[in-house]
Design a protein around this motif. Structure first.
Motif, PDB file in Angstrom:
ATOM      1  N   ASP A  22       0.839  -1.255  -0.047  1.00 30.41           N
ATOM      2  CA  ASP A  22      -0.067  -0.018   0.067  1.00 30.41           C
ATOM      3  C   ASP A  22       0.822   1.337  -0.139  1.00 30.41           C
ATOM      4  N   GLY A  23       2.226   1.277  -0.559  1.00 34.97           N
ATOM      5  CA  GLY A  23       2.973   2.187  -0.502  1.00 34.97           C
ATOM      6  C   GLY A  23       2.409   3.445  -1.266  1.00 34.97           C
ATOM      7  N   THR A  24       2.810   4.583  -1.217  1.00 36.45           N
ATOM      8  CA  THR A  24       2.236   5.816  -1.618  1.00 36.45           C
ATOM      9  C   THR A  24       3.034   6.260  -2.886  1.00 36.45           C
ATOM     10  N   VAL A  25       4.283   5.731  -3.110  1.00 36.55           N
ATOM     11  CA  VAL A  25       5.217   5.891  -4.232  1.00 36.55           C
ATOM     12  C   VAL A  25       5.387   4.844  -5.195  1.00 36.55           C
ATOM     13  N   ASP A  26       5.312   4.736  -6.425  1.00 34.07           N
ATOM     14  CA  ASP A  26       5.564   3.819  -7.365  1.00 34.07           C
ATOM     15  C   ASP A  26       7.155   3.608  -7.288  1.00 34.07           C
ATOM     16  N   ILE A  27       7.579   2.415  -7.174  1.00 30.93           N
ATOM     17  CA  ILE A  27       8.963   2.095  -7.113  1.00 30.93           C
ATOM     18  C   ILE A  27       9.715   3.025  -8.109  1.00 30.93           C
ATOM     19  N   THR A  28       9.068   2.820  -9.085  1.00 28.22           N
ATOM     20  CA  THR A  28       9.937   3.789 -10.301  1.00 28.22           C
ATOM     21  C   THR A  28       9.942   5.441 -10.292  1.00 28.22           C
ATOM     22  N   ASP A  29       9.132   6.038  -9.522  1.00 28.16           N
ATOM     23  CA  ASP A  29       9.076   7.170  -9.045  1.00 28.16           C
ATOM     24  C   ASP A  29       9.910   7.553  -7.811  1.00 28.16           C
ATOM     25  N   ALA A  30      10.546   6.748  -7.388  1.00 32.97           N
ATOM     26  CA  ALA A  30      11.160   6.995  -5.871  1.00 32.97           C
ATOM     27  C   ALA A  30      12.377   7.258  -6.589  1.00 32.97           C
ATOM     28  N   ASP A  31      13.481   8.149  -6.165  1.00 33.13           N
ATOM     29  CA  ASP A  31      14.697   8.355  -6.556  1.00 33.13           C
ATOM     30  C   ASP A  31      15.792   7.401  -5.525  1.00 33.13           C
ATOM     31  N   LEU A  32      16.195   6.435  -6.331  1.00 36.61           N
ATOM     32  CA  LEU A  32      17.206   5.329  -5.660  1.00 36.61           C
ATOM     33  C   LEU A  32      18.524   5.743  -5.916  1.00 36.61           C
ATOM     34  N   THR A  33      18.897   6.809  -6.315  1.00 32.15           N
ATOM     35  CA  THR A  33      20.286   6.886  -7.076  1.00 32.15           C
ATOM     36  C   THR A  33      21.426   7.411  -5.910  1.00 32.15           C
ATOM     37  N   GLY A  34      20.946   7.857  -4.791  1.00 34.94           N
ATOM     38  CA  GLY A  34      21.802   8.096  -3.833  1.00 34.94           C
ATOM     39  C   GLY A  34      21.841   6.839  -2.981  1.00 34.94           C
ATOM     40  N   PRO A  35      22.644   7.213  -1.724  1.00 36.91           N
ATOM     41  CA  PRO A  35      22.556   6.189  -0.555  1.00 36.91           C
ATOM     42  C   PRO A  35      21.132   5.992   0.067  1.00 36.91           C
ATOM     43  N   VAL A  36      20.688   4.532  -0.070  1.00 35.79           N
ATOM     44  CA  VAL A  36      19.489   4.017   0.464  1.00 35.79           C
ATOM     45  C   VAL A  36      19.670   2.897   1.631  1.00 35.79           C
ATOM     46  N   LEU A  37      18.676   3.285   2.325  1.00 40.07           N
ATOM     47  CA  LEU A  37      18.507   2.055   3.480  1.00 40.07           C
ATOM     48  C   LEU A  37      17.169   1.577   3.248  1.00 40.07           C
ATOM     49  N   LEU A  38      17.226   0.179   2.543  1.00 39.83           N
ATOM     50  CA  LEU A  38      15.923  -0.406   2.056  1.00 39.83           C
ATOM     51  C   LEU A  38      15.459  -1.408   3.169  1.00 39.83           C
ATOM     52  N   LEU A  39      14.072  -0.823   3.542  1.00 43.72           N
ATOM     53  CA  LEU A  39      13.273  -1.724   4.585  1.00 43.72           C
ATOM     54  C   LEU A  39      12.463  -2.770   3.905  1.00 43.72           C
ATOM     55  N   VAL A  40      12.689  -3.932   4.108  1.00 44.64           N
ATOM     56  CA  VAL A  40      12.042  -5.014   3.637  1.00 44.64           C
ATOM     57  C   VAL A  40      11.302  -5.930   4.820  1.00 44.64           C
ATOM     58  N   GLY A  41      10.015  -5.886   5.022  1.00 49.56           N
ATOM     59  CA  GLY A  41       9.368  -6.657   6.032  1.00 49.56           C
ATOM     60  C   GLY A  41       9.327  -8.137   5.851  1.00 49.56           C
ATOM     61  N   ASN A  42       8.581  -8.959   6.790  1.00 46.28           N
ATOM     62  CA  ASN A  42       8.333 -10.197   6.475  1.00 46.28           C
ATOM     63  C   ASN A  42       7.126 -10.566   5.681  1.00 46.28           C
ATOM     64  N   GLU A  43       7.081 -11.763   5.507  1.00 50.63           N
ATOM     65  CA  GLU A  43       5.934 -12.221   4.414  1.00 50.63           C
ATOM     66  C   GLU A  43       4.636 -11.958   5.196  1.00 50.63           C
ATOM     67  N   THR A  44       4.763 -12.339   6.278  1.00 46.54           N
ATOM     68  CA  THR A  44       3.458 -12.473   7.371  1.00 46.54           C
ATOM     69  C   THR A  44       2.689 -10.922   7.560  1.00 46.54           C
ATOM     70  N   SER A  45       3.670 -10.296   8.290  1.00 49.48           N
ATOM     71  CA  SER A  45       3.006  -8.872   8.854  1.00 49.48           C
ATOM     72  C   SER A  45       3.624  -7.714   8.268  1.00 49.48           C
ATOM     73  N   GLY A  46       4.596  -7.980   7.226  1.00 48.60           N
ATOM     74  CA  GLY A  46       5.355  -6.681   6.725  1.00 48.60           C
ATOM     75  C   GLY A  46       6.270  -6.239   7.586  1.00 48.60           C
ATOM     76  N   LEU A  47       6.441  -4.708   7.463  1.00 52.77           N
ATOM     77  CA  LEU A  47       7.021  -3.888   8.505  1.00 52.77           C
ATOM     78  C   LEU A  47       6.396  -3.322   9.598  1.00 52.77           C
ATOM     79  N   SER A  48       6.895  -3.282  10.874  1.00 53.34           N
ATOM     80  CA  SER A  48       6.638  -2.809  11.869  1.00 53.34           C
ATOM     81  C   SER A  48       6.126  -1.360  11.809  1.00 53.34           C
ATOM     82  N   GLN A  49       5.208  -0.904  12.448  1.00 52.77           N
ATOM     83  CA  GLN A  49       4.786   0.473  12.301  1.00 52.77           C
ATOM     84  C   GLN A  49       5.912   1.472  12.868  1.00 52.77           C
ATOM     85  N   ALA A  50       6.966   0.969  13.821  1.00 54.60           N
ATOM     86  CA  ALA A  50       8.093   1.759  14.085  1.00 54.60           C
ATOM     87  C   ALA A  50       9.095   1.767  12.764  1.00 54.60           C
ATOM     88  N   TRP A  51       9.045   0.833  12.027  1.00 52.43           N
ATOM     89  CA  TRP A  51       9.999   0.883  10.739  1.00 52.43           C
ATOM     90  C   TRP A  51       9.153   2.057   9.773  1.00 52.43           C
TER      91      TRP A  51
END
Length: 132
Positions: free
Chosen positions: A59-88
């Motif tokens: 349910d992300g608000t930005v399409d992956i192709t519209d995000a600027d990933l050309t600089g330093p990025v910390l990529l957050l990927v949650g688990n298959e069951t519940s995804g990312l925590s609210q804190a993340w």
């Protein structure tokens, strides 16, 4: 690669074998939780390195192709069951989604990470004028 919380064990023999050798070429860090990782991000930012924190969610608000990933990025990927925590989710600068068609609403974590990493590489090569 950073793992937190109840993430998969990167050092598990099955994980190491599945990495087909990449495990030995990639630094792996285990952190207690998001606060420790975000403290590192803030240190980087204070020292002049802008790190973009990118979360993945169907349910992300930005399409992956519209995000600027050309600089330093910390990529957050949650688990298959519940995804990312609210804190993340709250720590993310941007929450991206991967466009999908058909009846599937999401990908498993490994596939989602693969798509985002591919897109980051595509954008970086295009920025450098390679692969046009």
């Amino acid at each position: 690669m950073v793992t937190t919380g109840h993430a998969a064990d990167a050092y598990d023999p099955k994980s190491v074998r599945a990495s087909t050798g990449s495990f030995f070429a990639t630094p792996v860090v285990r952190a207690a939780g998001h606060a420790d990782v975000m403290e590192w991000v803030e240190e980087q930012r204070r020292s002049g390195t802008t790190v973009l924190v990118v979360a993945t969610d169907e349910d992300g608000t930005v399409d992956i192709t519209d995000a600027d990933l050309t600089g330093p990025v910390l990529l957050l990927v949650g688990n298959e069951t519940s995804g990312l925590s609210q804190a993340w989710r709250d720590a993310a600068d941007v929450v991206v989604s991967i466009p999908m068609t058909g009846s599937a609403s999401s990908l498993n974590a490994a596939n989602a990470a693969t798509v985002v990493l591919y897109e980051a590489r595509r954008q970086r090569l295009a920025k450098d004028g390679v692969g046009r």
